[in-house]
Design an enzyme around this catalytic site. Structure first.
Site, PDB file in Angstrom:
ATOM      1  N   ARG A   1      -1.506  23.945   8.088  1.00 33.99           N
ATOM      2  CA  ARG A   1      -0.404  22.992   8.103  1.00 33.99           C
ATOM      3  C   ARG A   1      -0.929  21.559   8.044  1.00 33.99           C
ATOM      4  NH1 ARG A   1       3.869  23.703  12.724  1.00 33.99           N
ATOM      5  NH2 ARG A   1       2.286  22.649  13.962  1.00 33.99           N
TER       6      ARG A   1
ATOM      7  N   LYS B   1       3.852  16.894   9.529  1.00 34.95           N
ATOM      8  CA  LYS B   1       3.834  16.652  10.978  1.00 34.95           C
ATOM      9  C   LYS B   1       3.206  15.284  11.222  1.00 34.95           C
ATOM     10  CE  LYS B   1       3.219  19.154  15.300  1.00 34.95           C
ATOM     11  NZ  LYS B   1       4.632  19.500  15.552  1.00 34.95           N
TER      12      LYS B   1
ATOM     13  N   GLU C   1      16.936  21.131  12.611  1.00 40.54           N
ATOM     14  CA  GLU C   1      16.057  21.269  13.781  1.00 40.54           C
ATOM     15  C   GLU C   1      16.268  20.081  14.701  1.00 40.54           C
ATOM     16  OE1 GLU C   1      11.814  20.781  13.308  1.00 40.54           O
ATOM     17  OE2 GLU C   1      12.051  19.408  11.631  1.00 40.54           O
TER      18      GLU C   1
END
Ligand code: PLP
Length: 333
Positions: free
Chosen positions: A78, A179, A213
């Site tokens: 990721r 992220k 989310e």
């Protein structure tokens, strides 16, 4: 042995920190330095143009005293994805994995027993000391990893009130799966407003009614035997915990539906007894206790199914049941 759990999550760090530098077009050998400071040019790219991304994962002391990492390769992959999207040098998986394992081995004596853990925070920053590079990615970068003993973020029975936000987005839609700190800054006005005006713990972002989310966790609805969550799109963060929860839920006999769903479906399901959960590394699963939808609070009637899925995952992490999915990487002995 000092195995205390600090009162504040992520406030105490292991003294050593591995640093991997990308300089002169290549990744350098790992350097170990003190984790209490980092020297950086004030003109560093990350400080001006947001060339920063991070990861969060945990290592555990198991029942038999073995030390394990949970799915580190998923976090490495990721971060590689985040680096690409931010035009940062992409970390090499092998050296990254080795640095994580050695850091956990060095910090092993500080890892508390269950339900605590060692939280790891790999951070990748662009370091070019040139403020003229606003429209180009950073050519140089540092990847460093912090390690922090943490207590159980999950508190059984704790309230988790979500404000359902249908007007604003957490971040720009093409950045959702990155992220990066910038996305957190972007969500802050809505998260702060929700806390101050509604006493909400988190904001559930549902632009135009599409349930996505919260600011730092993925979301799923548990409706009878069906667990429903948004399919992987660029708009939201692809959580490792989300993936683990879906796999475990399948093992437990749930029907997993990765599909889009709306606030109206969510509202109707909750009014008819559905459960809802947040998923993320820190707490694994936080069962939702209420929603605020169009100014009206709706209670969630039960938190049991979420708690049972959570236990199935933490039992693997602490070595109470077999790791059938091959998620654990043994660090020690
Ligand atoms: C980190 C994060 C998550 C959860 O990801 P995990 O890999 O499960 O910890 C969810 N949403 C956002 C926005 C995040 O930053």
């Amino acid at each position: 042995m000092a195995r205390e759990v600090p009162a504040v999550f992520g406030s105490v760090f292991h003294q050593d920190m591995p640093v991997l530098a990308f300089e002169n077009g290549s990744w350098q050998e790992v350097r170990w330095q003190q984790a209490n400071e980092l020297s950086l040019a004030p003109g560093a790219h990350c400080l001006h143009y947001g060339s920063e991304c991070f990861e969060g994962l945990k290592a555990f002391r198991q029942k038999n005293d073995d030390i394990v990492l949970f799915r580190p390769d998923a976090n490495i992959a990721r971060m590689q994805q985040s680096a690409k999207l931010l035009h940062l040098p992409v970390p090499e998986a092998e050296a990254f994995h080795a640095a994580l394992v050695e850091l956990v081995a060095r910090a092993a004596d500080e890892i508390p027993d269950a339900p605590a853990a060692l939280y790891l925070r790999p951070t990748l920053i662009g370091t070019d000391p040139v403020i003229g590079k606003a429209g180009v990615g950073s050519s140089n970068a540092l990847l460093y990893i912090l390690a922090s003993p943490v207590g159980d973020y999950f508190k059984a029975g704790a309230p988790m009130k979500l404000l359902v936000e249908t007007e604003h987005m957490r971040c720009a839609p093409h950045m959702g799966r990155v992220k990066c700190g910038g996305n957190y800054a972007s969500a802050l006005p809505w998260v702060t407003k929700a806390r101050e005006e509604y006493g909400a713990h988190q904001v559930l972002f549902c632009p135009n009614g599409d349930v996505q989310e919260t600011g730092a966790s993925n979301f799923a609805l548990i409706k009878g035997d069906e667990i429903i969550t948004k399919p992987l799109t660029d708009e939201f963060l692809h959580g490792v915990t989300r993936d683990s929860v879906l796999k475990i839920a399948r093992d437990m006999g749930y029907q997993v539906s990765e599909r889009n769903f709306t606030v109206s479906e969510l509202k109707e399901a909750v009014e008819n007894g559905a459960e809802a959960i947040l998923t993320g590394t820190a707490a694994v699963i936080s069962p939702v206790t209420s929603f605020v939808i169009e100014g009206k609070e709706i209670e969630v009637q039960s938190q049991e199914r979420g708690a049972a899925i959570r236990k199935a995952i933490t039992d693997i992490q602490y070595g109470l049941v077999e790791d059938r999915h091959g998620w654990l990487v043994k660090v020690k002995p």
